[in-house]
Write an enzyme that holds these catalytic residues in place. Structure first.
Site, short mmCIF file in Angstrom:
data_model
loop_
_atom_site.label_atom_id
_atom_site.label_comp_id
_atom_site.label_asym_id
_atom_site.label_seq_id
_atom_site.Cartn_x
_atom_site.Cartn_y
_atom_site.Cartn_z
CE LYS A 254 -3.55 2.46 2.58
NZ LYS A 254 -4.61 2.35 3.59
NE ARG B 19 -5.80 9.63 3.52
CZ ARG B 19 -4.51 9.86 3.29
NH1 ARG B 19 -4.05 11.10 3.25
NH2 ARG B 19 -3.67 8.85 3.14
CD GLU C 238 5.98 -3.64 3.59
OE1 GLU C 238 5.31 -4.52 4.16
OE2 GLU C 238 6.39 -2.62 4.16
CE LYS D 164 -6.16 1.89 -0.44
NZ LYS D 164 -6.54 1.96 0.94
CB SER E 93 -11.66 7.26 -3.06
OG SER E 93 -10.43 7.75 -2.52
CE1 TYR F 118 -15.05 3.06 -2.38
CE2 TYR F 118 -13.16 3.52 -3.77
CZ TYR F 118 -13.70 3.33 -2.52
OH TYR F 118 -12.90 3.39 -1.41
C1 PBG Z 1 -7.40 3.48 5.83
C2 PBG Z 1 -7.70 3.28 4.41
C3 PBG Z 1 -7.54 4.20 3.37
C4 PBG Z 1 -8.07 3.61 2.24
C5 PBG Z 1 -8.50 2.34 2.59
N1 PBG Z 1 -8.25 2.14 3.93
C6 PBG Z 1 -7.03 5.58 3.39
C7 PBG Z 1 -5.66 5.84 3.86
O1 PBG Z 1 -4.83 4.96 3.99
O2 PBG Z 1 -5.39 7.01 4.14
C8 PBG Z 1 -8.17 4.29 0.89
C9 PBG Z 1 -9.24 3.79 -0.01
C10 PBG Z 1 -9.61 4.68 -1.13
O3 PBG Z 1 -9.02 5.76 -1.35
O4 PBG Z 1 -10.55 4.33 -1.84
N2 PBG Z 1 -6.31 2.86 6.38
#
Ligand code: PBG
Length: 329
Positions: free
Chosen positions: A196, A206, A239, A254, A280, A319
Site C-alpha cells: 500500500k 478521507r 512487503e 493499492k 477513491s 466503487y
Molecule cells: C485506511 C484506508 C484508506 C483507504 C483504505 N483504507 C485511506 C488511507 O490509507 O489514508 C483508501 C481507499 C480509497 O481511497 O478508496 N487505512
C-alpha cells in the site's frame, strides 16, 4: 510470415474477438467497499465520489440484499466514526457494540452468504487521523499492531469472514494471525494491504470518512513513515512476501491503475490470490471527466477494470462494481 499471417483476422468481427478474448470480468471478481454511518434512513452522497453513499445500518441492509441480487458476493466495510468517539488509541474500535461490529451483523443477518471483509486500521477512530497511535511526532508500530490484533478478534466475534489490515505497520499480520488463532478463529482469513503506497489518490476516501491526518503540531501531516514510497518496486515484493510468511491469505496492491506494473510483478512472484484496490481518487477522476463530457464513462470504466484484471488481479475492490454490472447488462 506476412502476408500469410495477418493478425487482423482475429479482430475482424465482434464474434471472433469474443472467441479469442483473453480477459473477462464477472461479478465474482468484485469486492464492494461500503461506507457506514450512525443514524437511520441515511443515504448521503459523498461530494467527491458522485453516486457513492454513506449508509446507515437500515440502508446497509437494503444495499446488501441488492448487491447479492446483482450477483456480487463480497463487501469490504468501512465506518465513519463520530468525532466524540475518536481518541489516540482507537478505543472505540474495540467496542463490541461499535458501528463496525453492528455493521458486520447487519450484513450477515441480511444475507448470510455475503462474504464480509472489514477494514482494520485506526484512522477512522483516531483523533489525529492516523492508522496508528501517535506519540511525539511518531506513529508507534508494535503498540499499534497489538490493538489491530484485538480489533481483528472483535470483528471476527461479530461475524467477519476476513479482516483486512490497511495500516502498513510492520509485523501486524503475524500479531493478527496469532490473536485469531488464540481466540479460536482459525477460519477467519486475512487479506493484507501488503503493498500500500502513500498516495494522493486516497483524498476522496478521507472525505468520505472524515479521516484525514489533522493539521496540529507534533502530528505527522502525511502517512509516509508507514505507507510505501511510490517510487519503489522491489520493496513491494519484500512487503508482500513478508505478509505471506506471517499468514496473509490474500495480498493486495493499492492504488490500482497507476500501479499495474507492481500488480504484475507480484502476481508473477507469489502464489496466493492478489487483490487490487481501485481507489477513491481513481473513481473520482473518471466521474468528473465523464460529468464534463470529456470521457465516455462506461467505456473508460470497462477498459480500466479489464486492465486491472489483465495485470494480474484475482480480486478487484472497486466503487464501480455496480456500474460495471449495469453495463454488462
Ligand atoms: C485506511 C484506508 C484508506 C483507504 C483504505 N483504507 C485511506 C488511507 O490509507 O489514508 C483508501 C481507499 C480509497 O481511497 O478508496 N487505512
Amino acid at each position: 510470415m506476412y502476408p500469410l499471417i495477418r493478425n487482423r483476422r482475429l479482430r475482424a468481427s465482434e464474434s471472433i474477438r469474443r472467441l479469442v478474448r483473453e480477459t473477462i470480468i464477472t461479478p465474482d471478481d468484485f469486492l464492494v467497499p461500503l461506507f457506514v454511518v450512525e443514524g437511520k434512513g441515511i443515504k448521503e452522497e459523498i461530494p467527491s465520489m458522485p453516486n457513492y453513499y454513506r449508509l446507515s445500518l437500515d440502508n446497509l441492509e437494503k444495499e446488501t440484499k441488492e448487491l447479492w441480487k446483482m450477483g456480487l458476493c463480497a463487501v469490504l466495510l468501512f465506518v465513519k466514526v463520530p468525532n466524540n468517539l475518536k481518541d489516540n488509541k482507537g478505543t472505540e474500535a474495540l467496542n463490541a457494540e461499535g458501528l463496525m461490529q453492528r455493521a458486520i451483523k447487519t450484513v450477515k443477518d441480511a444475507c448470510p452468504e455475503m462474504l464480509v471483509m472489514t477494514d482494520v486500521a485506526l484512522d477512522p477512530y483516531s483523533a489525529y487521523g492516523h492508522d496508528g497511535i501517535v506519540a511525539e511526532g511518531q506513529i508507534l508500530n508494535d503498540e499499534t499492531a497489538e490493538i489491530l490484533a484485538e480489533m481483528s478478534v472483535s470483528h471476527a466475534q461479530a461475524g467477519a469472514d476476513f479482516v483486512a489490515p490497511s495500516d502498513m505497520m510492520d509485523g501486524r499480520i503475524l500479531s493478527i494471525r496469532e490473536a485469531l488463532e488464540d481466540e479460536g478463529f482459525q477460519n477467519t482469513g486475512i487479506m493484507s494491504y501488503s503493498a500500500k503506497y502513500a498516495s494522493a489518490f486516497y483524498g476522496p476516501f478521507r472525505d468520505a470518512l472524515d479521516s484525514a491526518p489533522v493539521d496540529i503540531a507534533n502530528v505527522p501531516k502525511d502517512k509516509k513513515t508507514y505507507q510505501m514510497d511510490f517510487a519503489n518496486r522491489f520493496e513491494a515484493i519484500r512487503e508482500t512476501q513478508m505478509d505471506i510468511d506471517e499468514g496473509a491469505d490474500i495480498v493486495m496492491v493499492k492504488p490500482g491503475l497507476a500501479y499495474l506494473d507492481i500488480v504484475r510483478e507480484i502476481k508473477n512472484e507469489v502464489d496466493v490470490p492478489v487483490a487490487v484496490y481501485q481507489v477513491s481518487g481513481e473513481y473520482a477522476m473518471l466521474k468528473a471527466a465523464a460529468e464534463k463530457g470529456w470521457l465516455d464513462h462506461d467505456a473508460v470504466m470497462t477498459e480500466q477494470l479489464i486492465a486491472i484484471k489483465r495485470a494480474g488481479a484475482n480480486i478487484i475492490a472497486s466503487y464501480f462494481a455496480k456500474d460495471f454490472i449495469r453495463v454488462m447488462g
